[in-house]
Motif scaffolding. Structure first.
Motif, PDB file in Angstrom:
ATOM      1  N   VAL A  39       0.840  -1.202   0.000  1.00 34.26           N
ATOM      2  CA  VAL A  39       0.000   0.000   0.000  1.00 34.26           C
ATOM      3  C   VAL A  39       0.874   1.250   0.000  1.00 34.26           C
ATOM      4  CG1 VAL A  39      -1.720   1.316   1.298  1.00 34.26           C
ATOM      5  CG2 VAL A  39      -1.916  -1.176   1.127  1.00 34.26           C
ATOM      6  N   ALA A  40       1.879   1.285   0.879  1.00 41.26           N
ATOM      7  CA  ALA A  40       2.751   2.458   0.971  1.00 41.26           C
ATOM      8  C   ALA A  40       3.540   2.662  -0.314  1.00 41.26           C
ATOM      9  CB  ALA A  40       3.709   2.298   2.156  1.00 41.26           C
ATOM     10  N   ALA A  41       4.028   1.562  -0.907  1.00 41.82           N
ATOM     11  CA  ALA A  41       4.821   1.675  -2.130  1.00 41.82           C
ATOM     12  C   ALA A  41       3.986   2.213  -3.290  1.00 41.82           C
ATOM     13  CB  ALA A  41       5.409   0.311  -2.497  1.00 41.82           C
ATOM     14  N   ILE A  42       2.768   1.705  -3.431  1.00 37.16           N
ATOM     15  CA  ILE A  42       1.899   2.163  -4.519  1.00 37.16           C
ATOM     16  C   ILE A  42       1.586   3.649  -4.358  1.00 37.16           C
ATOM     17  CG2 ILE A  42      -0.414   1.960  -5.505  1.00 37.16           C
ATOM     18  CD1 ILE A  42      -0.290  -1.040  -4.877  1.00 37.16           C
ATOM     19  N   LEU A  43       1.223   4.062  -3.149  1.00 33.60           N
ATOM     20  CA  LEU A  43       0.900   5.468  -2.916  1.00 33.60           C
ATOM     21  C   LEU A  43       2.106   6.371  -3.136  1.00 33.60           C
ATOM     22  CD1 LEU A  43      -1.333   5.205   0.295  1.00 33.60           C
ATOM     23  CD2 LEU A  43      -2.054   5.999  -1.954  1.00 33.60           C
ATOM     24  N   ALA A  44       3.251   6.013  -2.529  1.00 33.38           N
ATOM     25  CA  ALA A  44       4.443   6.861  -2.633  1.00 33.38           C
ATOM     26  C   ALA A  44       4.931   6.951  -4.076  1.00 33.38           C
ATOM     27  CB  ALA A  44       5.552   6.306  -1.734  1.00 33.38           C
ATOM     28  N   TYR A  45       4.912   5.843  -4.775  1.00 32.91           N
ATOM     29  CA  TYR A  45       5.412   5.815  -6.153  1.00 32.91           C
ATOM     30  C   TYR A  45       4.526   6.656  -7.069  1.00 32.91           C
ATOM     31  CZ  TYR A  45       7.580   3.777 -10.331  1.00 32.91           C
ATOM     32  OH  TYR A  45       8.249   3.598 -11.510  1.00 32.91           O
ATOM     33  N   LEU A  46       3.218   6.463  -6.975  1.00 30.58           N
ATOM     34  CA  LEU A  46       2.294   7.200  -7.851  1.00 30.58           C
ATOM     35  C   LEU A  46       2.301   8.692  -7.529  1.00 30.58           C
ATOM     36  CD1 LEU A  46      -0.791   4.792  -8.024  1.00 30.58           C
ATOM     37  CD2 LEU A  46       0.950   5.205  -9.778  1.00 30.58           C
ATOM     38  N   LEU A  47       2.272   9.046  -6.259  1.00 34.43           N
ATOM     39  CA  LEU A  47       2.282  10.458  -5.893  1.00 34.43           C
ATOM     40  C   LEU A  47       3.590  11.128  -6.287  1.00 34.43           C
ATOM     41  CD1 LEU A  47       0.620  10.270  -2.343  1.00 34.43           C
ATOM     42  CD2 LEU A  47      -0.386  11.223  -4.430  1.00 34.43           C
ATOM     43  N   ASP A  48       4.705  10.431  -6.075  1.00 35.18           N
ATOM     44  CA  ASP A  48       6.007  11.013  -6.392  1.00 35.18           C
ATOM     45  C   ASP A  48       6.184  11.221  -7.889  1.00 35.18           C
ATOM     46  OD1 ASP A  48       8.614  11.942  -5.608  1.00 35.18           O
ATOM     47  OD2 ASP A  48       9.428  10.064  -6.385  1.00 35.18           O
ATOM     48  N   CYS A  49       5.558  10.365  -8.688  1.00 30.31           N
ATOM     49  CA  CYS A  49       5.716  10.460 -10.149  1.00 30.31           C
ATOM     50  C   CYS A  49       4.651  11.340 -10.808  1.00 30.31           C
ATOM     51  CB  CYS A  49       5.666   9.061 -10.775  1.00 30.31           C
ATOM     52  SG  CYS A  49       7.098   8.048 -10.393  1.00 30.31           S
ATOM     53  N   THR A  50       3.727  11.871 -10.023  1.00 31.27           N
ATOM     54  CA  THR A  50       2.657  12.674 -10.620  1.00 31.27           C
ATOM     55  C   THR A  50       2.485  14.044  -9.961  1.00 31.27           C
ATOM     56  OG1 THR A  50       1.026  11.575  -9.180  1.00 31.27           O
ATOM     57  CG2 THR A  50       1.345  10.658 -11.381  1.00 31.27           C
ATOM     58  N   HIS A  51       2.641  14.139  -8.660  1.00 35.57           N
ATOM     59  CA  HIS A  51       2.338  15.378  -7.946  1.00 35.57           C
ATOM     60  C   HIS A  51       3.419  16.433  -8.196  1.00 35.57           C
ATOM     61  CE1 HIS A  51       0.670  18.056  -5.009  1.00 35.57           C
ATOM     62  NE2 HIS A  51       1.715  17.968  -4.220  1.00 35.57           N
ATOM     63  N   LEU A  52       3.057  17.532  -8.856  1.00 32.16           N
ATOM     64  CA  LEU A  52       3.974  18.648  -9.161  1.00 32.16           C
ATOM     65  C   LEU A  52       5.267  18.180  -9.830  1.00 32.16           C
ATOM     66  CD1 LEU A  52       3.639  20.744  -5.846  1.00 32.16           C
ATOM     67  CD2 LEU A  52       2.448  21.097  -8.020  1.00 32.16           C
ATOM     68  N   TYR A  53       5.141  17.115 -10.631  1.00 35.52           N
ATOM     69  CA  TYR A  53       6.330  16.511 -11.228  1.00 35.52           C
ATOM     70  C   TYR A  53       7.038  17.463 -12.186  1.00 35.52           C
ATOM     71  CZ  TYR A  53       9.206  12.740 -13.123  1.00 35.52           C
ATOM     72  OH  TYR A  53      10.255  11.954 -13.480  1.00 35.52           O
ATOM     73  N   TRP A  54       6.299  18.427 -12.726  1.00 35.64           N
ATOM     74  CA  TRP A  54       6.857  19.330 -13.736  1.00 35.64           C
ATOM     75  C   TRP A  54       7.641  20.493 -13.125  1.00 35.64           C
ATOM     76  CZ3 TRP A  54       1.851  18.414 -12.468  1.00 35.64           C
ATOM     77  CH2 TRP A  54       1.181  19.425 -11.761  1.00 35.64           C
ATOM     78  N   GLU A  55       7.528  20.706 -11.827  1.00 34.77           N
ATOM     79  CA  GLU A  55       8.247  21.800 -11.193  1.00 34.77           C
ATOM     80  C   GLU A  55       9.756  21.563 -11.250  1.00 34.77           C
ATOM     81  OE1 GLU A  55       7.062  24.537 -10.004  1.00 34.77           O
ATOM     82  OE2 GLU A  55       4.902  24.114 -10.167  1.00 34.77           O
ATOM     83  N   PRO A  56      10.559  22.596 -11.555  1.00 38.30           N
ATOM     84  CA  PRO A  56      12.010  22.404 -11.732  1.00 38.30           C
ATOM     85  C   PRO A  56      12.738  21.957 -10.465  1.00 38.30           C
ATOM     86  CG  PRO A  56      11.427  24.740 -11.752  1.00 38.30           C
ATOM     87  CD  PRO A  56      10.135  23.984 -11.815  1.00 38.30           C
TER      88      PRO A  56
END
Length: 470
Positions: free
Chosen positions: A413-430
Motif C-alpha cells: 500500500v505504501a509503495a503504490i501510494l508513494a510511487y504514484l504520488l512522487d511520479c505525478t504530484h507537481l512533477y513538472w516543477e524544476p
C-alpha cells in the motif's frame, strides 16, 4: 529463519487439517528450500548477503483453500504459476523499468514499511509469554547495544554473537521453568507459547528425510488459486525489493542498480517455482530478519550467508536436530523481531538525508504513504478478525483474495501510494528533481555509471561478460 518458518507452519498447517507430522515436514521443506534459494540468490541473483525464506504475505492466499493434501497440491500449482509470473517480471526487465523511476523519497515508505508493517508479529508475540519474551528483549538490547561497546574484549561475543547468546540463555531458562512445572496449571494458550515441550515437533519429525518435488502429489492448476497466489507474489515482490534495498545499506554496497534488481527478482521467481514443486505452503522473499541481523552484527559477507544456507539444509535433512531448534518458544523469536525489524525499518529512513524535507510536497508524500500504509492494512486485518472474511467479499474467490492480499500488505500500500504520488504530484516543477533526491540516485541508475557495481554485483565465473544485460 526458524522463527518465521515455525510461525508460518503453526498458522497454516492446523487450518488446513494437518497434524504434528505434516507440520514437521512443512518446516523441514521450508528450511531446505530456504537454504537452496539463498545459495541461488547470493550466487546468481543480486549477489547481496541476503537470506531468502518464507514470507508472511502468502498466508492470506493459503488460508483461502481447504483440506491439507488437496490444498497442498493446489498451492503447488498456484506457486509454480506465481513463480513464473515473477520470473517473467524479473528476467524480461519489467521490474527494471519500475525501479528506474524510484526516487529516494518514494523509497522511504517502500523500505521502512517492509519491516514496520510486521509490527503485529513483534511485541504482541512477546506478551503471550512475558516471563520469557521480555527477558529476551532486554538481554538482546544489553548485549548488542551496551555490553559490546563497554567491553572491548567481549565485542565479538556481545556484538556479533548477541542473538545466539541471548537465545541460549533464555531457552535454558524456559527449559528450567517447564521442568519445574511453572506452566502445568496454566491455560492451553499460555502453555503453547511458554512450554518447550508442547510443539510436538520432536516426536513427529523423522530422523532423516529429503524433501523432494511433488511430495504431496502432482500439482493442481486452478485459475482462481493461481490469480490469488500471483497477487501474493506481487505483494511479496514489493516487500522483497524494500528488504533488498535495506540489505544493500547495511552490507556496505551501493544502491542496487535496476538491472541487478531485475536479476534478483527473476531468481526469486525461480525460487518460488521450486517452493511450489516441493510444497512449502509459502513463496520465497528476502528475509527482513536477515537485514536487521546485518545491522546488529555488522557482518555483510556472502560467505557467511552461504554457510548459513548450508546449515539450513543440514537441519532440514536431519529432522530431529531441526525440530529441537524449532521447539524454541515463539515469544523468544518475537522479542528478536522487536530489534531486528526496527533496524530494517530504520534503513529506509536513511534515504531522507538525500531529500528536501522542508517542502510541503515531500511532507505530504511521506506522511500520507506512511500513515495509509499502516492504516489501510490495519482496517483489513480488523475486518477479517471481526467478520471472518475480508472487506472484498464477492462471489469471485480470486478477486476477493487479490484485493485482500494486496491491501493487507503495508509495504505494498505504501509503495503504490508513494510511487504514484512522487511520479505525478507537481512533477513538472524544476525544483522537484532535487527535492526528491533524484540527483543523488541518478548515478546508480545504470550498472556502468559506478565502478563499484562490478565489485558488488558482478556475476561469478565471468558470466557478466556473456550476459551484459544482467
Amino acid at each position: 529463519m526458524l522463527g518465521t518458518t515455525v510461525i508460518i507452519a503453526t498458522i497454516l498447517v492446523p487450518i488446513m487439517g494437518g497434524g504434528h507430522e505434516e507440520k514437521a515436514i512443512v518446516i523441514q521443506t521450508i528450511l531446505f528450500l530456504a537454504g537452496i534459494n539463498t545459495l541461488l540468490q547470493v550466487h546468481f541473483g543480486t549477489r547481496l548477503p541476503a537470506v531468502m525464506g518464507g514470507s508472511f504475505t502468502y498466508i492470506y492466499a493459503a488460508v483461502a483453500f481447504q483440506r491439507f493434501v488437496y490444498t497442498m497440491r493446489s498451492l503447488q500449482g498456484a506457486l509454480i504459476i506465481a513463480g513464473v509470473f515473477q520470473a517473467v517480471i524479473g528476467f524480461f526487465g519489467i521490474w527494471r523499468v519500475f525501479i528506474r523511476f524510484l526516487s529516494p523519497l518514494a523509497a522511504v515508505p517502500f523500505v521502512t514499511l517492509s519491516a514496520l508493517g510486521l509490527f503485529y508479529f513483534a511485541f504482541p508475540g512477546v506478551a503471550k509469554c512475558i516471563e520469557i519474551g521480555l527477558p529476551t528483549l532486554v538481554l538482546l538490547l544489553i548485549f548488542s547495544e551496551y555490553a559490546s561497546h563497554y567491553f572491548a574484549k567481549g565485542s565479538f561475543v556481545f556484538g556479533r554473537c548477541a542473538v545466539l547468546v541471548t537465545v541460549i540463555i533464555v531457552w535454558i531458562f524456559a527449559e528450567i521453568l517447564t521442568a519445574a512445572g511453572a506452566y502445568d496449571e496454566r491455560n492451553p494458550v499460555t502453555q503453547f507459547s511458554c512450554r518447550t515441550d508442547s510443539s510436538g515437533l520432536i516426536h513427529a519429525a523423522p530422523w532423516v528425510r529429503f524433501p523432494y518435488p511433488f511430495q504431496w502429489g502432482y500439482p493442481i492448476f486452478c485459475a482462481q488459486d493461481c490469480f490469488a497466489m500471483m497477487a501474493a507474489s506481487f505483494a511479496s515482490l514489493i516487500e522483497s525489493t524494500g528488504t533488498l534495498i535495506a540489505v544493500s545499506r547495511y552490507a556496505g554496497a551501493t544502491f542496487v542498480p535496476p538491472s541487478v534488481f531485475a536479476r534478483g527478482i527473476g531468481w526469486q521467481g525461480i525460487s518460488i517455482i521450486l517452493d511450489g514443486m516441493c510444497g512449502t505452503l509459502t513463496g520465497t522473499a528476502a528475509s527482513v530478519e536477515n537485514c536487521g541481523l546485518l545491522a546488529l552484527t555488522r557482518v555483510g559477507s556472502r560467505r557467511v550467508i552461504k554457510i548459513s544456507a548450508l546449515f539450513m539444509i543440514f537441519f532440514s535433512l536431519f529432522g530431529k536436530f531441526g525440530a529441537i531448534l524449532a521447539s524454541i518458544p515463539l515469544p523468544i523469536f518475537s522479542a528478536l523481531y522487536c530489534v531486528l525489524f526496527a533496524y530494517s525499518a530504520a534503513a529506509g529512513l536513511c534515504f531522507l538525508q538525500y531529500c528536501n524535507l522542508n517542502t510541503r510536497r515531500s511532507k505530504f508524500i511521506l506522511g500520507i504513504s506512511l500513515f495509509l500504509g499502516l492504516s489501510i492494512p490495519q482496517y483489513f486485518r480488523e475486518f477479517e478478525t471481526f467478520y471472518g472474511f475480508g472487506p472484498a467479499h464477492t462471489r469471485s474467490l480470486a478477486f476477493n483474495v487479490i484485493v485482500n492480499v494486496i491491501f493487507s500488505s503495508p509495504a505494498t500500500v505504501a509503495a503504490i501510494l508513494a510511487y504514484l504520488l512522487d511520479c505525478t504530484h507537481l512533477y513538472w516543477e524544476p525544483h522537484v528533481r532535487r527535492d526528491r533526491g533524484w540527483l543523488w540516485l541518478e548515478k546508480f541508475k545504470s550498472y556502468r555509471h559506478d565502478g563499484r557495481s562490478e565489485e558488488f554485483y558482478a556475476l561469478p565465473y565471468g558470466m557478466s561478460r556473456y550476459f551484459p544485460s544482467l
